[in-house]
Design a protein around this motif. Structure first.
Motif, PDB file in Angstrom:
ATOM      1  N   HIS A 176       0.720  -1.067  -0.137  1.00  0.00           N
ATOM      2  CA  HIS A 176       0.033  -0.066  -0.059  1.00  0.00           C
ATOM      3  C   HIS A 176       0.904   1.247  -0.126  1.00  0.00           C
ATOM      4  O   HIS A 176       0.398   2.336   0.226  1.00  0.00           O
ATOM      5  N   ARG A 213       3.612   3.919  -1.845  1.00  0.00           N
ATOM      6  CA  ARG A 213       4.201   4.024  -3.187  1.00  0.00           C
ATOM      7  C   ARG A 213       5.560   4.176  -3.313  1.00  0.00           C
ATOM      8  O   ARG A 213       5.931   4.818  -2.303  1.00  0.00           O
ATOM      9  N   SER A 236       4.335  -0.142  -5.934  1.00  0.00           N
ATOM     10  CA  SER A 236       4.532  -0.044  -4.294  1.00  0.00           C
ATOM     11  C   SER A 236       5.850  -0.225  -4.131  1.00  0.00           C
ATOM     12  O   SER A 236       6.804  -0.706  -4.977  1.00  0.00           O
ATOM     13  N   ARG A 266       0.603   7.028   0.142  1.00  0.00           N
ATOM     14  CA  ARG A 266      -0.438   5.974  -0.086  1.00  0.00           C
ATOM     15  C   ARG A 266      -0.825   5.697  -1.434  1.00  0.00           C
ATOM     16  O   ARG A 266      -1.295   6.616  -2.130  1.00  0.00           O
ATOM     17  N   ALA A 281      -3.497   4.026  -2.154  1.00  0.00           N
ATOM     18  CA  ALA A 281      -4.974   4.445  -2.367  1.00  0.00           C
ATOM     19  C   ALA A 281      -5.178   5.373  -1.294  1.00  0.00           C
ATOM     20  O   ALA A 281      -4.914   5.404  -0.265  1.00  0.00           O
TER      21      ALA A 281
END
Lengths: 184, 156
Positions: B47, B49, B57, B99, B101
């Protein structure tokens, strides 16, 4: 289909394409002038105090420094993360030497062998008032550094007031750094 | 002959399957000895970056910064930090951008709600289009109109 409806259906795509065109044109011209960088990352540490750290120096270049020493400065300091393996850092050196005539620059060698970093700094004359070695890049992570070169303007007392992720030169100093010094 | 011809296909299949689950841990020594902790670290890393490659990721990237951040995640997992604490540690340094997401907030509401908005807009357009298509039966012709039509079509 009445005339107003036909007018709207004709105008919407034309205006839409026009707005997109102007938007793209502005984006591309800002990219060329350097005002817009699609890969830039907004550093959340601007406005916050510097993180704590203690780093050793480079061979033959003094003792390194700690956050307490940086905080204790009475003048703004430009903190510059660099590495001998980084090509933009090589390109930035003459610019840094020019800026160092106006204000102190403290260098942090990022993920670099100390002897390589020391050789690189001394090759054409060091722009740095002080140099420290972040051998494993852990201090850089606390500053939110994503690569080299990156620079931070630190106000007396230790607050970060500006961050830049491009190779510095006198133009950037005049446009971005010098105006901020006036307010201190 | 048959076996040799099948071999490249097998290799390709193995590559595809392997590629799907491959994690970036460049060096097995990076992995935590406790499999449950390693699994948790991989889930957290998936999760986060990689700020160098930006669309990968840190678990998928082999950039040095991603390697350093994987190491931080593993250190904190071993130290007993919660997922939330590790994410907070990361966003404190690198901002929300780290993040993969983004969290739901006012500034990301449009991003998250766009699929639902697009579906609703599509349904409205479809509904209006079908409604417009219902045939309106024209009023019967008057005697005058019928006479004109006969004249125009050459019928006496």
């Amino acid at each position: 289909m009445n005339a107003t409806r036909r007018g709207i259906l004709t105008a919407v795509p034309i205006i839409g394409a026009g707005v997109l065109g102007v938007g793209f044109w502005r984006m591309l011209s800002d990219m060329r002038s350097g005002a817009f960088d699609p890969r830039a990352i907004k550093n959340p540490n601007v406005g916050k105090p510097i993180p704590s750290f203690a780093m050793p120096g480079l061979p033959g270049l003094g003792d390194g420094f700690t956050d307490a020493e940086l905080r204790a400065q009475h003048r703004p300091v430009l903190v510059n993360f660099f590495a001998s393996w980084c090509i933009p850092c090589v390109a930035e050196m003459p610019g840094l030497r020019a800026i160092s005539r106006n204000m102190p620059i403290w260098g942090i060698a990022y993920e670099d062998k100390p002897e390589n970093a020391a050789g690189f700094v001394q090759r054409d004359g060091s722009p740095y008032a002080r140099v420290a070695s972040d051998r494993h890049g852990r201090v850089a992570i606390d500053w939110g550094v994503t690569g080299v070169p990156e620079s931070f303007l630190v106000a007396p007392g230790g607050r970060i007031i500006w961050h830049g992720s491009a190779a510095l030169d006198p133009q950037i100093y005049e446009a971005e750094i010098r105006p901020r010094l006036a307010g201190l | 002959m048959k076996a040799s011809r099948r071999f490249p296909a097998l290799l390709l299949a193995a590559g595809l399957i392997g590629g799907g689950v491959a994690l970036a841990v460049d060096d097995p020594a990076e992995m935590l000895p406790n499999p449950a902790q390693e699994k948790r670290a991989e889930a957290i890393g998936a999760h986060l970056r990689c700020l160098v490659c930006q669309n990968e990721s840190i678990e998928d990237s082999s950039a040095p910064l991603a390697r350093d951040l994987r190491k931080v995640v593993r250190e904190q997992v071993s130290a007993g930090k919660s997922d939330q604490q590790i994410m907070d540690w990361m966003t404190e340094r690198y901002g929300e951008f780290i993040r993969l997401a983004p969290q739901f907030s006012w500034s990301t509401a449009l991003l998250w709600l766009m699929p639902a908005l697009a579906l609703v807009a599509g349904l409205v357009i479809a509904w209006r289009a079908t409604k417009r298509r219902t045939v309106v039966t024209p009023a019967p012709l008057t005697d005058d109109e019928r006479a004109r039509l006969d004249a125009l079509s050459g019928r006496e």
